[in-house]
Design an enzyme around this catalytic site. Structure first.
Site, PDB file in Angstrom:
ATOM      1  N   ARG A  64       0.857  -1.182   0.000  1.00  0.00           N
ATOM      2  CA  ARG A  64       0.000   0.000   0.000  1.00  0.00           C
ATOM      3  C   ARG A  64       0.893   1.232   0.000  1.00  0.00           C
ATOM      4  NH1 ARG A  64      -4.829  -1.009  -1.987  1.00  0.00           N
ATOM      5  NH2 ARG A  64      -6.023  -2.542  -0.805  1.00  0.00           N
ATOM      6  N   GLU A  92     -14.433  -9.049  -7.128  1.00  0.00           N
ATOM      7  CA  GLU A  92     -13.190  -8.844  -6.384  1.00  0.00           C
ATOM      8  C   GLU A  92     -12.701 -10.129  -5.723  1.00  0.00           C
ATOM      9  OE1 GLU A  92     -11.116  -6.350  -6.345  1.00  0.00           O
ATOM     10  OE2 GLU A  92     -12.361  -5.025  -7.556  1.00  0.00           O
ATOM     11  N   PRO A 114     -14.788   9.106   8.134  1.00  0.00           N
ATOM     12  CA  PRO A 114     -15.865  10.092   8.018  1.00  0.00           C
ATOM     13  C   PRO A 114     -15.463  11.530   8.313  1.00  0.00           C
ATOM     14  CG  PRO A 114     -16.138   8.774  10.004  1.00  0.00           C
ATOM     15  CD  PRO A 114     -15.017   8.152   9.219  1.00  0.00           C
ATOM     16  N   GLU A 140      -3.919  -4.657 -13.819  1.00  0.00           N
ATOM     17  CA  GLU A 140      -2.505  -4.672 -14.213  1.00  0.00           C
ATOM     18  C   GLU A 140      -1.580  -4.008 -13.204  1.00  0.00           C
ATOM     19  OE1 GLU A 140      -2.277  -0.785 -17.139  1.00  0.00           O
ATOM     20  OE2 GLU A 140      -2.630  -2.748 -18.042  1.00  0.00           O
TER      21      GLU A 140
END
Length: 181
Positions: A64, A92, A114, A140
């Site tokens: 990430r 997914e 939020p 990809e």
């Protein structure tokens, strides 16, 4: 008027990206004063608590960039325009894990951040899993490693920081609560 509602008086678009849009809203607060709110608009997402017939939690490890590290997560992905969450969940799960599921149960939806984003994640439980021979491929720009872990292993990953995101920590907590019943 909703409790503590802030009334938007002006919206200024700042950035329109492939996934998110950023805007600044001028708002009137409940006490009549003015403020600015930076808001990220997101199309929403799904996450899947996929449980194998052996009771293992199906997860993926991926890098990430925003965190500059790899983390272990439950399968998840962004809603496409006009797509129903159940269709996104099926897609997914297949793309990220190579699994399909005979049973999908909608658990709930929740906001991810939020304070500054409108992203909502729709959470599903997938059971009665099966392998898909020629499953859909990852996007990809996605690189993931498939993991199947016990509840105890997942709890250890929360404790040592390999599981670091709220949706996956929620999934581990939910699974632990199911085992207590």
């Amino acid at each position: 008027m909703k409790k503590f509602e802030e009334i938007t008086t002006q919206t200024t678009p700042i950035y329109k990206g492939k996934i998110v849009h950023l805007q600044v809203d001028d708002v009137t607060l409940p006490n009549g004063k003015s403020a600015k709110r930076e808001i990220i608009k997101h199309p929403g997402a799904v996450a899947i608590i996929a449980i194998t017939n052996e009771g293992k939690l199906v997860m993926v490890e991926q890098y990430r960039k925003a965190l500059e590290r790899s983390i272990v997560e439950i399968p998840a992905g962004k809603l496409e325009s006009g797509e129903e969450p159940i269709h996104t969940a099926r897609r997914e799960l297949e793309e990220e894990t190579g699994y399909g599921a005979h049973q999908f149960k909608y658990l709930q939806a929740f906001a991810t951040s939020p304070g500054f984003a409108d992203e909502i994640i729709h959470l599903f439980v997938a059971t009665d899993l099966y392998h898909i021979e020629n499953s859909a491929e990852l996007d990809e720009d996605e690189f993931v490693e498939l993991l199947e872990v016990s509840l105890e292993e997942a709890q250890a990953m929360v404790a040592d920081g390999r599981i670091y995101d709220a949706k996956t920590a929620f999934a581990v907590l939910w699974l632990a609560l199911q085992q207590e019943k």
